[in-house]
Design an enzyme around this catalytic site. Sequence first.
Site, PDB file in Angstrom:
ATOM      1  N   HIS A  38      50.540  72.796  68.292  1.00 16.84           N
ATOM      2  CA  HIS A  38      50.300  73.907  67.360  1.00 16.84           C
ATOM      3  C   HIS A  38      48.899  74.465  67.550  1.00 16.84           C
ATOM      4  CE1 HIS A  38      49.348  70.110  65.340  1.00 16.84           C
ATOM      5  NE2 HIS A  38      48.359  70.746  64.715  1.00 16.84           N
TER       6      HIS A  38
ATOM      7  N   HIS B 226      46.158  76.681  65.393  1.00 19.06           N
ATOM      8  CA  HIS B 226      45.804  77.228  64.088  1.00 19.06           C
ATOM      9  C   HIS B 226      45.243  78.637  64.303  1.00 19.06           C
ATOM     10  CE1 HIS B 226      45.732  73.167  62.046  1.00 19.06           C
ATOM     11  NE2 HIS B 226      45.573  72.798  63.308  1.00 19.06           N
TER      12      HIS B 226
ATOM     13  N   GLN C 159      44.239  65.723  66.296  1.00 13.58           N
ATOM     14  CA  GLN C 159      45.618  66.159  66.100  1.00 13.58           C
ATOM     15  C   GLN C 159      46.332  65.220  65.135  1.00 13.58           C
ATOM     16  OE1 GLN C 159      47.994  66.496  69.703  1.00 13.58           O
ATOM     17  NE2 GLN C 159      49.697  67.445  68.600  1.00 13.58           N
TER      18      GLN C 159
HETATM   19  P1  5GP Z   1      46.352  69.193  62.963  1.00 10.54           P
HETATM   20  O1  5GP Z   1      45.480  68.329  62.091  1.00 10.54           O
HETATM   21  O2  5GP Z   1      47.412  68.395  63.670  1.00 10.54           O
HETATM   22  O3  5GP Z   1      45.577  70.081  63.912  1.00 10.54           O
HETATM   23  O4  5GP Z   1      47.066  70.216  61.991  1.00 10.54           O
HETATM   24  C1  5GP Z   1      48.276  69.967  61.354  1.00 10.54           C
HETATM   25  C2  5GP Z   1      48.462  71.032  60.305  1.00 10.54           C
HETATM   26  O5  5GP Z   1      49.829  71.019  59.898  1.00 10.54           O
HETATM   27  C3  5GP Z   1      47.623  70.838  59.035  1.00 10.54           C
HETATM   28  O6  5GP Z   1      46.751  71.948  58.861  1.00 10.54           O
HETATM   29  C4  5GP Z   1      48.663  70.724  57.938  1.00 10.54           C
HETATM   30  O7  5GP Z   1      48.251  71.364  56.735  1.00 10.54           O
HETATM   31  C5  5GP Z   1      49.876  71.387  58.547  1.00 10.54           C
HETATM   32  N1  5GP Z   1      51.158  70.910  58.025  1.00 10.54           N
HETATM   33  C6  5GP Z   1      51.559  69.601  57.947  1.00 10.54           C
HETATM   34  N2  5GP Z   1      52.789  69.546  57.426  1.00 10.54           N
HETATM   35  C7  5GP Z   1      53.182  70.822  57.167  1.00 10.54           C
HETATM   36  C8  5GP Z   1      54.382  71.388  56.621  1.00 10.54           C
HETATM   37  O8  5GP Z   1      55.337  70.712  56.256  1.00 10.54           O
HETATM   38  N3  5GP Z   1      54.425  72.753  56.512  1.00 10.54           N
HETATM   39  C9  5GP Z   1      53.391  73.545  56.923  1.00 10.54           C
HETATM   40  N4  5GP Z   1      53.535  74.873  56.775  1.00 10.54           N
HETATM   41  N5  5GP Z   1      52.250  73.040  57.439  1.00 10.54           N
HETATM   42  C10 5GP Z   1      52.143  71.686  57.555  1.00 10.54           C
END
Ligand code: 5GP
Length: 131
Positions: A97, A99, A91
């Site tokens: 979140h 995906h 994360q």
């Molecule tokens: P994680 O690695 O926490 O599972 O996923 C975080 C996701 O948030 C990543 O896929 C990244 O591209 C997305 N993300 C980070 N900052 C932003 C943002 O400002 N806007 C959008 N739409 N996505 C973001």
Amino acid sequence: MDCIFCKIIRGEVPCRKVCETAHALVFMDIAGDVDGHMLAVPKKHCKNLLDCDEESLHGLMDTVKQVSHQCIERGYDGVNLLHASGESAGQSVPHFHIHIIPRKEGDGIDAWPKFGGAKFEIDRIWKDLTE
Ligand code: 5GP
Ligand code: ZN
């Protein structure tokens, strides 16, 4: 709160909105790593699955299901859902979140991790998880 997804929810940072319900928001992920990459977030801030209240969680999952149906209605065949709770799980943004990756037969997307093979005997881990 200085949380990027809270800022998106409040409209302080723009997003490409896909769906908004009472408890959740779905918008396009800006990673540009795979076509159709979306993020579903609860409107009420929590870090991940482990501290999410029941109402937010149910509202989020209902919205994920709604968007998944929306994908099918628009010509996709299925979806992958990916989620990480905790830094050790990968994360990077500390606002819960999920995906959502819409899928089509033969799209060539590899959305399933290539695990390196189990290190321990299955019964040992089963006991660790249950006893
Ligand atoms: P994680 O690695 O926490 O599972 O996923 C975080 C996701 O948030 C990543 O896929 C990244 O591209 C997305 N993300 C980070 N900052 C932003 C943002 O400002 N806007 C959008 N739409 N996505 C973001
Ligand atoms: Zn937040």
